[in-house]
Structures are given as structure tokens and as C-alpha cells.
Design a protein around this motif. Structure first.
Motif, mmCIF file in Angstrom:
data_model
loop_
_atom_site.group_PDB
_atom_site.id
_atom_site.type_symbol
_atom_site.label_atom_id
_atom_site.label_comp_id
_atom_site.label_asym_id
_atom_site.label_seq_id
_atom_site.Cartn_x
_atom_site.Cartn_y
_atom_site.Cartn_z
ATOM 1 N N PHE A 157 44.129 44.219 37.338
ATOM 2 C CA PHE A 157 44.098 42.826 36.884
ATOM 3 C C PHE A 157 45.201 42.014 37.552
ATOM 4 C CE2 PHE A 157 47.119 44.852 34.051
ATOM 5 C CZ PHE A 157 48.098 43.884 33.820
ATOM 6 N N SER A 195 47.460 38.294 36.914
ATOM 7 C CA SER A 195 47.866 37.328 35.904
ATOM 8 C C SER A 195 48.449 36.105 36.597
ATOM 9 C CB SER A 195 48.901 37.949 34.965
ATOM 10 O OG SER A 195 49.458 36.965 34.113
ATOM 11 N N LEU A 237 41.388 40.075 26.036
ATOM 12 C CA LEU A 237 41.488 40.787 27.310
ATOM 13 C C LEU A 237 40.890 42.183 27.207
ATOM 14 C CD1 LEU A 237 45.105 39.716 28.375
ATOM 15 C CD2 LEU A 237 42.935 38.844 29.253
ATOM 16 N N ALA A 272 37.359 43.641 29.046
ATOM 17 C CA ALA A 272 37.297 44.826 29.905
ATOM 18 C C ALA A 272 36.059 45.664 29.605
ATOM 19 C CB ALA A 272 38.562 45.667 29.721
ATOM 20 N N HIS A 315 33.899 42.347 38.151
ATOM 21 C CA HIS A 315 34.934 41.322 38.067
ATOM 22 C C HIS A 315 34.688 40.399 36.876
ATOM 23 C CE1 HIS A 315 35.679 42.795 42.040
ATOM 24 N NE2 HIS A 315 34.612 42.198 42.561
ATOM 25 N N TYR A 317 43.989 35.370 33.242
ATOM 26 C CA TYR A 317 43.854 36.740 33.719
ATOM 27 C C TYR A 317 42.491 36.881 34.396
ATOM 28 C CZ TYR A 317 47.831 38.771 31.133
ATOM 29 O OH TYR A 317 49.087 39.099 30.671
ATOM 30 N N LEU A 342 40.140 40.294 35.543
ATOM 31 C CA LEU A 342 40.075 41.750 35.449
ATOM 32 C C LEU A 342 39.077 42.322 36.449
ATOM 33 C CD1 LEU A 342 39.837 42.171 31.553
ATOM 34 C CD2 LEU A 342 41.880 41.774 32.944
ATOM 35 N N HIS A 343 39.359 43.548 36.903
ATOM 36 C CA HIS A 343 38.432 44.296 37.769
ATOM 37 C C HIS A 343 38.299 45.702 37.211
ATOM 38 C CE1 HIS A 343 36.696 46.257 41.285
ATOM 39 N NE2 HIS A 343 37.665 47.149 41.205
#
Length: 505
Positions: A234, A236, A308, A312, A321, A332, A334-335
Motif C-alpha cells: 500500500f 499512503s 482499510l 483489502a 488495486h 491510501y 492498496l494492492h
């Protein structure tokens, strides 16, 4: 709208107020994800309902809150928190506008102007402040793709909503006898004794054999799985410590820059075969990686916001993604870096869970059975004229005397700013005894991990039983509640007529 407002010249000019921080979250621009393939989410009135339309109306919900239109927001959002509230508002706004058009409701320009001048956000020391209005339009709406006509639209919607409520409420009435009975039930002082039935007395009686475990495992094997684990990379994009101190337009501007950077990064990730770490490196953003974590216990690095960890678990290997996720001080992205799939537990691995589940179930059954027996025993004893104290001694239970209370408590002066919150237990007791007569006993009432039996010993008329003003206020509240029920029934019916449907997921 400015033309409408200029007709009224009775306003004093005062210092422009700085916008509150909560307003910032409603108006930081977000990219048009509808153009990125988020597509259709359902249908309404026989047409497609797009994510773009939902997002647009949700932003109007944010505007309504920033303008101080709390009743309007609460009605259309169902007073739900978070995304649920915005989603409900977005759909109900479509329904409201359709019904207003169908009913021919068209508020006049002067009506709209009067409401705009009364909005809380535009009030100064002497009423409506034109400087505040202009500052709001120029510095809050314009930079974020909104304009004064959006304020007009929401005020028109609010006026239509009020007209619909008035139409629906015209025929609502409550018989005088019902008002008197409900007033008495609400404000009588109630004297209640309580018998508690706890789990500790039953847990020691329960033994669980290996055969019990085996049978439970065979029946519930599909449910007995390990938790799925995930690992994410991730980035930020966050405010610096100094930027966190900013307020008003300065904070909005900085957050907007971060939003734009997050948008650029997300768009780059849409390119074919885009590599998350390489894209982040080109954007000069550091990539961090979590350890494996579960949905119930997210990685500590994602503790900035509960959404968050939830985000996910919405990712997939096909769409690894996330969109930019806005938190208090930034964004944020995320991957999905890895997934450890949930697997079936062996009987030995599942045994602690099974033992706890069987034990908990049996304790609840024993409590419920014992509680029902005690309630029936007390009911028969009190009906035969036996004193409660003697009946409880005979039943072998302890009695707890509650402080006298009313079903509807009046707030004291000390509570006006911060009303006292009632415990779930007290709410349960009030609901159970509200319609009892003195000497009557409730059924067994499950409460958290234990259970309750309540006995109404005495009803004492309120000292304000003859207070005409208090009774009139209660009647008004009762009538408003009845009208609210009628409105929400109408709204539910109109949603069904609209054919509102959502795609799975």
C-alpha cells in the motif's frame, strides 16, 4: 440564486467564518470512477442506475449536511452512519424527485430564497450573512465542481419533501383515549424488582464428550474453517504534521492536491500489465507491505481507518488495486500481494471452537428453561396473593430493587448538553414492563450473556399528570411519530413502485 437574494437588502455584513473540518471530507473532489469501469450498480424506474449517479447524489448528501439541513439528511438517509447513509440518501433522492414531479410540486423562487437565507451555515450575528454565502459558493463549491444551483436544488427538494409529509400527515389523528393512556404509561413512576439468571450456575453442570464434538463437527464441518488471510502492498498520501493543523480552505486545497495525486496513481495502475511498485516509484511514493492478516484482526499498519482492512478483503487477483481510500488525513491505495485461502479445519483443530459453541448453546437453553420456570412460579405466587419476597425466597432467587424510573425520562438541565444514555438492559426492561399492571411478572428476558425477569410492583402517577403543556408536547411528539411512520411506509411503497434493484456485490 444571487438574483433572488439581492431582492432582500436587510442583512448585516460580518466577518467570514472558517468552514468546519467535517465539511472538508464532503467536498474534496474524487475522480470519476464511473469512467473507469465501475459501471452499472442496478436499476430504477426501468433504467440503469450507475455508480456515477449514486456518487453524485451522495455528494449532495454531504452538501446537505454541510448546509445544516439535518432533518432533510436524516429523513432521506434513514439516519444511517457512513456509506450506508450516503447510499440510502442517493437512492431516496431519486425517488423523491420522481414523486415530486409526479405530484406536480413546484416550490416558488421566493420560497426557495427564504429557506436559503435561513440555512444555519449562512447565519451571522444578525441573521443571514451574504459574505458567508458568497464565500461558501466561491471557496467551497466552485473549486469542487459544485455551484449555487446545487444549493437551490437541495432546498427545492427539501420543500417538496415537506409538502409530501404534510399531505400524508393531513389525515393522521390519534383518539384522545389513546393519547391519555400512552401519556400515563410514558410518565408514570415505575417501581420494578429484578431477578437475574446468569450463566455461571449452569456452566458447571455441562459436560461435553468426544462424541458430542464429533457429531457437531459432522453437522457443521462446512462452517468450521480457518480465517482467510491477506497481505497487501500500500501507499499512503498523507498530510504532514504541519498540514494537519490547517483548517478551512487551506486544508481543503492541500487535501485536493493529495486527491489529484492519488487519482493520477490510480489511473496509471489501469494501464495493461501495470506494476504497483513501479508505478508508485515513478510517482515518488514509498510502498509499504503488511504481514498476513485476517478480516477480524487487520495489520497494525492499516489501523488509520477501519475501512482499510475491509477494503483489502474486497480486492481480487483479477482486480488487485483499490480505488483511493480517503481517511482523516489523506488517502491510501492498496494492492493485493497475496491470499491464504480459508481451509477446512480438522476435528482436533476445531475442537476448542466446537466445545465453546456447544457449551454456550446449552447454557442458553438451560438459562431460558430455568428462567421460564422461575417467571411462571412467581406469576402463580403473586396471583395467589403471596408477597414477592416470600415467592422469591421459595424460588431460591435474589431480588434486586431498581431505582424508580419512567418509560420516558425528562432530561434535566445538566443533561441538556449531554443527555444520559440508557443501557441496553434498561431499554429492555422498560419495553417489557411498559404495559404491565402492578404485581405482574414479565417473561424471561434474554440480555447479553445472561437473562432477566422483571416484576412491576407499583405504578405511581407522574407529578405532572395534569400538566397541560407537557401533555400537549407529548401529544405533538406522538402525532409526529405517527406521521413519520406513515411517511416511511409511503416511501417504502414508492421504492417498490420504482423497481429499485441492485446488482450483487
Amino acid at each position: 440564486m444571487m438574483k433572488l437574494l439581492r431582492r432582500h437588502r436587510h442583512w448585516l455584513m460580518i466577518v467570514i467564518a472558517i468552514l468546519a473540518i467535517p465539511f472538508i471530507f464532503y467536498f474534496v473532489q474524487t475522480p470519476d470512477y464511473g469512467a473507469m469501469g465501475r459501471g452499472d450498480v442496478g436499476q430504477i424506474y426501468g433504467r440503469k442506475l450507475t455508480q456515477l449517479e449514486i456518487d453524485r447524489n451522495a455528494r449532495l448528501g454531504g452538501l446537505a449536511q454541510a448546509l445544516g439541513m439535518s432533518d432533510f439528511w436524516g429523513t432521506l438517509s434513514g439516519s444511517q452512519p457512513g456509506n450506508a447513509g450516503y447510499g440510502t440518501f442517493a437512492v431516496n433522492l431519486i425517488v423523491l424527485r420522481h414523486e415530486a414531479e409526479r405530484l406536480g410540486l413546484r416550490p416558488s423562487s421566493s420560497e426557495i430564497a427564504d429557506v436559503v437565507r435561513a440555512l444555519p451555515v449562512f447565519q451571522g450575528e444578525s441573521g443571514f450573512d451574504l459574505h458567508k454565502f458568497s464565500d461558501f459558493v466561491q471557496n467551497a463549491l466552485a473549486p469542487n465542481g459544485l455551484a449555487e444551483e446545487h444549493i437551490e436544488q437541495l432546498v427545492r427538494d427539501q420543500l417538496c419533501l415537506n409538502q409530501i409529509k404534510q399531505l400524508l400527515g393531513t389525515g393522521v389523528s390519534i383518539p384522545e383515549a389513546e393519547i391519555n393512556a400512552d401519556y400515563q404509561r410514558a410518565y408514570d413512576k415505575l417501581y420494578v424488582s429484578l431477578i437475574r439468571v446468569g450463566p455461571d450456575d449452569f456452566a458447571k453442570e455441562i459436560t461435553i464428550s468426544d462424541e458430542d464434538v464429533r457429531k457437531y463437527y459432522e453437522t457443521h464441518q462446512a462452517e468450521l474453517k480457518s480465517e482467510e488471510k491477506r497481505k497487501v502492498d500500500f501507499v499512503s498520501l498523507a498530510l504532514t504534521d504541519d498540514q494537519k493543523k490547517l483548517t478551512g480552505k487551506e486544508r481543503i486545497d492541500v487535501l485536493q492536491e493529495l486527491s489529484d495525486r492519488a487519482t493520477d496513481l490510480t489511473q496509471a495502475l489501469l494501464e495493461k500489465d501495470a506494476d504497483f511498485k513501479q508505478v508508485a516509484e515513478k510517482s515518488h511514493v514509498a510502498v509499504r507491505t503488511t504481514a498476513e492478516f485476517t478480516a477480524t484482526k487487520p495489520d497494525p499498519q492499516l489501523n488509520a481507518d477501519p475501512q482499510l482492512g475491509a477494503a483489502a478483503f474486497k480486492l481480487s487477483m483479477q482486480e488487485p488495486h483499490s480505488d483511493p481510500i480517503q481517511v482523516t488525513d489523506g488517502f491510501y491505495i492498496l494492492h493485493l500481494a497475496g491470499v491464504v485461502e480459508a481451509r477446512s479445519l480438522t476435528v482436533e483443530e476445531a475442537k476448542p471452537k466446537i466445545v465453546e459453541a456447544i457449551k454456550s448453546s446449552r447454557v442458553r437453553e438451560l438459562m431460558s428453561t430455568k428462567g421460564a420456570e422461575i417467571a411462571q412460579q412467581l406469576r402463580q405466587a403473586t396471583k395467589s396473593g403471596q408477597a414477592l419476597e416470600a415467592a422469591t425466597q421459595q424460588a431460591g432467587v435474589k431480588v434486586e430493587k431498581l431505582p424508580p424510573f419512567s418509560v420516558l425520562e425528562e432530561a434535566t438541565e445538566a443533561q441538556e448538553k449531554k443527555p444520559k444514555e440508557e443501557s441496553p438492559e434498561l431499554i429492555t426492561i422498560k419495553n417489557a414492563v411498559a404495559y404491565l399492571n402492578p404485581g405482574e411478572v414479565t417473561d424471561f428476558l434474554p440480555a447479553a450473556d445472561s437473562g432477566l425477569i422483571a416484576v412491576l410492583e407499583k405504578r405511581e402517577p407522574s407529578a405532572d399528570a395534569a400538566n397541560s403543556e407537557k401533555k400537549a408536547a407529548f401529544e405533538k411528539r406522538l402525532l409526529n411519530n405517527r406521521r413519520q411512520i406513515v411517511f416511511y411506509e409511503w416511501l417504502r411503497e414508492r421504492q417498490q413502485a420504482a423497481g429499485v434493484q441492485f446488482a450483487k456485490g
